[in-house]
Design a protein around this motif. Structure first.
Motif, short mmCIF file in Angstrom:
data_model
loop_
_atom_site.label_atom_id
_atom_site.label_comp_id
_atom_site.label_asym_id
_atom_site.label_seq_id
_atom_site.Cartn_x
_atom_site.Cartn_y
_atom_site.Cartn_z
N ARG A 73 0.78 -1.03 0.09
CA ARG A 73 0.13 0.04 0.10
C ARG A 73 1.03 1.17 -0.04
O ARG A 73 0.61 2.13 -0.80
N THR A 74 1.95 1.40 0.79
CA THR A 74 2.65 2.51 0.97
C THR A 74 3.59 2.56 -0.47
O THR A 74 3.72 3.76 -0.79
N ASP A 75 4.07 1.66 -0.72
CA ASP A 75 4.87 1.62 -2.12
C ASP A 75 3.98 2.31 -3.25
O ASP A 75 4.43 3.30 -3.90
N GLN A 76 2.81 1.84 -3.60
CA GLN A 76 1.77 2.27 -4.29
C GLN A 76 1.45 3.87 -4.30
O GLN A 76 1.75 4.80 -4.84
N ALA A 77 1.18 4.24 -2.92
CA ALA A 77 0.83 5.50 -2.74
C ALA A 77 2.07 6.70 -2.87
O ALA A 77 1.55 7.62 -3.50
N ALA B 89 2.21 9.44 -5.70
CA ALA B 89 2.31 11.06 -5.20
C ALA B 89 3.47 11.48 -5.59
O ALA B 89 3.73 12.71 -6.13
N PHE B 90 4.65 10.56 -5.72
CA PHE B 90 6.28 11.16 -5.91
C PHE B 90 6.71 10.17 -6.81
O PHE B 90 7.63 9.52 -6.47
N ILE C 228 5.97 13.23 2.02
CA ILE C 228 6.26 11.98 2.18
C ILE C 228 5.92 11.19 3.42
O ILE C 228 5.48 10.16 3.25
N MET C 229 6.44 11.93 4.50
CA MET C 229 6.38 11.36 5.75
C MET C 229 5.02 11.07 5.91
O MET C 229 4.37 10.13 6.85
N GLN C 230 4.15 12.15 5.50
CA GLN C 230 2.67 12.10 5.93
C GLN C 230 2.08 10.76 5.38
O GLN C 230 1.27 10.08 5.82
N VAL C 231 2.37 10.68 4.17
CA VAL C 231 1.75 9.33 3.23
C VAL C 231 2.20 8.19 4.09
O VAL C 231 1.43 7.17 4.40
N ILE C 232 3.43 7.99 4.36
CA ILE C 232 3.96 6.85 5.18
C ILE C 232 3.28 6.60 6.43
O ILE C 232 2.69 5.48 6.84
#
Lengths: 472, 472
Positions: free
Chosen positions: B365-369, B373-374, B412-416
């Motif tokens: 999920r995190t890889d994809q997000a 986004a980036f 980026i931190m927020q996504v993670i």
């Protein structure tokens, strides 16, 4: 009559339903005394909520009305921590209907259970998932997880697996104002602030009501063996455990000491047991090794360790169990002590701990002090060497009157606790304080530590409605 | 000039002596920044007391004068927890001169050390007594026990031995008013009230100053092996650790995951390392088994486990270390990641945990997000599978500007962190909050939990002079 306002009773009934509210004195009876009938109190009501939300609603209503709550699990405690006082104004909050196993996550090696789940049922649920929940103690067939958490329960497997505290990853708690703290995290690492769950574990219901927990599971044990070893002294037991730990590491999952006096009581009073040796010896240990591997060479390892112990004079005689039946027979000798002692008149039970290295001097000093002050008392010393935890119990001198002996119980306790504190030990290793040892703790604990405890109590429960009169 | 009253400076100098007081800006310099130079502050003074009594006297004087204290150990933290703010009014209290090993009690399997003892020296002292102190982490050559306690340090051996919290039996703490709490108990069981030491462990110096601790020792390890295993996916890693835990139990003392991207950075930037396999694979784990028995058949056990893993498609390739040199070579691949990543531009480091069972979905999920986004960011995911703890780090896209990438670090931190919290995880598994994650914790933690934390802070440190601006 309960003495509570009718409007409050009505509101509580609406929360928990008819099945969850007991106002009848006859039906309340079993909730007002512990299993040994050593403590008995009175209550305005017994409430048996069936969910965390119901617990929260009950706590909120009682907080608003200024009514004190006494949380209760299986009622198997030894210190009266779950029994109300005798004024009849407190409400007993039984958690036994919160008995769901909410989740088993085998890949995370965790289980999420409610406070009212019986310990044995938790062990069985773990086994069904091919895992081990290691906490094990005499009352496991009737004690509850909530009580285990509230008293930070110990038992015979602490040597390898730790106390209940070390087995807990997360908690759900109803706070004294009725809000629910959802700390049900299933994480082995989490450093985002103060570890709040630690405050509730071992707090005996004085800071809030634990309603559920996430607990650690372990790989199933597939090999197990035990030995029964005769020793010349407690010092030999300390030497032997050091040697066996070095040799076997985490395979050493039990190391139980008992005196000849303890064994003699068991041999006299428990049916179907026998002395493994022809000769009498002053001390014994029961050693248990276990392994996740099937057919692990545990007996070879035991024999190697015991061989060295014989050479050094640390062990006098030994028998290694050859079957599961023999394993159970050896454990029966250890587990029979508590019951056997009851046949010898009043049992003064103590549950102290000292550093492992100081066990020999502790026993020598305490034996001497007791025999000097109370000649002829029979000392039933046994316990968990690896935890430094001794059940240093005392029975009356042969032929003495029960009443005369009972009258000395405070004085005997004081001798034992004085030596314990002198050896940098604890006056309650695994049983908690409850009502029984609250005053002793006030006497023996550092006043600064009591002050810090009170400041926490005030921060969490300023109205003092959570299990008043216990622990603090 | 320090800005402190001359009389206070004089009184502090009388306590710690000339050698213990640094007022010179040049000489203060190394105390005002962390080892990475990521955080830099100013201080009125740096104090280096040499005993618990000196710490107590310093704290009392500063409390009376309303001066805030920033306790500091080896300064190796990653979140700025030991660095003062930039106003220059705080006093840095370095504990490095409290560096005595007070006692080794081999029979009790405990060691009593002061806060300034370097972790590696503690490990060595344990080894000299024929024991193991298991905490192990990258900074062990310079971090101190006090810092390990204040941050509840983790590392690679938590799988078997637990975090610093689980390794601690007792603490000595100077309270915010300068009184000394002697909680240096060496007991494995003690249930006589709230377990106060748990509050100080992981509190990052915000409740008091830890000056000494009693820590657990373990039997020495006499056999050790490692394997390097190629895997198709994180899901395979979770399956494999479950299988190996069931097979090997406590022998499994390391299980470290790393992505192909992580390995490639190491292969590019660390000298003297090589890919154990000819082909590239998407994921790897380093498995470590150890035993107290000399010549334990650990390689047989590894091969049995890996054989089953190959059959089930969980493992793609594997190499088992044939010598101690090979063991070190495999660990070098794992330990090189952090340094290697620094050669690829700014490293955004994260230290999250989720339940072990959710690691695969978390990574997917995190890889994809992140890639959505980036686009093009390079994800350097590695960590401790058995703790659910991932260092999910991020490097800039190939060819991107450092500054542009740095500007995205918060987003980026927020996504993670959003995904982490979604998976019931922690935004700081083992690094603590310090300055770096204090605001994130405010955002992500349950407000009720923050409220409880603040009530504890108020109870212990009402004037707010203990490491202000950190953690809370």
């Amino acid at each position: 009559m309960s003495g509570l306002p009718v409007s409050l009773i009505q509101a509580l009934r609406e929360v928990v339903g008819e099945a969850g509210l007991i106002a009848d004195v006859e039906r309340m009876h079993s909730y007002l005394a512990d299993w040994r009938n050593a403590y008995r109190g009175q209550a305005a009501l017994v409430l048996r909520p069936a969910s965390t939300e119901q617990v929260a609603a009950v706590v909120r209503l009682c907080a608003e009305a200024g009514v004190a709550l006494v949380p209760q699990g299986g009622n198997t405690g030894l210190c009266g921590g779950s029994i109300p006082d005798d004024l009849g104004a407190q409400v007993v909050l039984s958690l036994t209907r919160l008995n769901r196993i909410r989740e088993v996550d085998a890949a995370n090696e965790t289980i999420t259970v409610e406070a009212g789940v019986i310990l044995q049922r938790l062990q069985e649920a773990a086994a069904e998932a091919g895992r081990l929940f290691p906490l094990s103690l005499g009352a496991e067939g009737s004690c509850t997880v909530g009580g285990n958490l509230a008293t930070n329960a110990g038992g015979t497997a602490v040597l390898r697996y730790g106390n209940m505290r070390e087995l807990t990853l997360g908690l759900e708690v109803v706070l004294p104002d009725g809000r629910i703290w959802d700390g049900l995290r299933a994480l082995r690492k989490d450093n985002t602030g103060y570890d709040l769950k630690q405050l509730f574990i071992g707090s005996e219901g004085t800071l809030g009501i634990i309603t559920a927990a996430v607990l650690k599971l372990f790989p199933a044990v597939r090999s197990l063996t035990t030995a029964w070893v005769a020793l010349p002294s407690p010092r030999a037991a300390v030497e032997l455990i050091g040697q066996m730990r070095g040799l076997c590491g985490d395979r050493l999952t039990g190391f139980e000491l008992m005196s000849r006096q303890s064994l003699e009581f068991v041999l006299h009073h428990v049916s179907g047991v026998s002395d493994p040796f022809a000769d009498a010896h002053p001390w014994y240990v029961l050693i248990e090794l276990s392994d996740t591997q099937p057919d692990a060479p545990l007996n070879d390892m035991l024999e190697q360790g015991l061989g060295e112990a014989f050479e050094r004079g640390v062990a006098l005689d030994a028998v290694v169990a050859a079957s599961e039946v023999q394993v159970r027979a050896l454990w029966a000798l250890r587990e029979g002590i508590s019951e056997a002692q009851n046949h010898e008149g009043p049992s003064l039970k103590h549950d102290i701990s000292v550093p492992i290295s100081r066990i020999p001097d502790f026993i020598a000093r305490t034996d001497q002090a007791l025999q000097q002050a109370f000649p002829g008392v029979r000392i039933v010393a046994y316990g968990h060497v690896g935890d430094g935890n001794l059940h240093y119990n005392v029975s009356k001198p042969l032929g003495a009157e029960d009443a005369a002996f009972k009258a000395q119980s405070e004085a005997i306790m004081q001798v034992i606790f004085d030596v314990t504190v002198n050896f940098a030990g604890s006056i309650s290793a695994e049983h908690g304080l409850g009502q029984a040892k609250r005053d002793a703790a006030r006497h023996y604990k550092d006043p600064l530590e009591l002050e810090l405890m009170r400041s926490i109590k005030r921060a969490f429960d300023p109205a003092g409605l959570m299990n008043p009169g216990k622990l603090l």
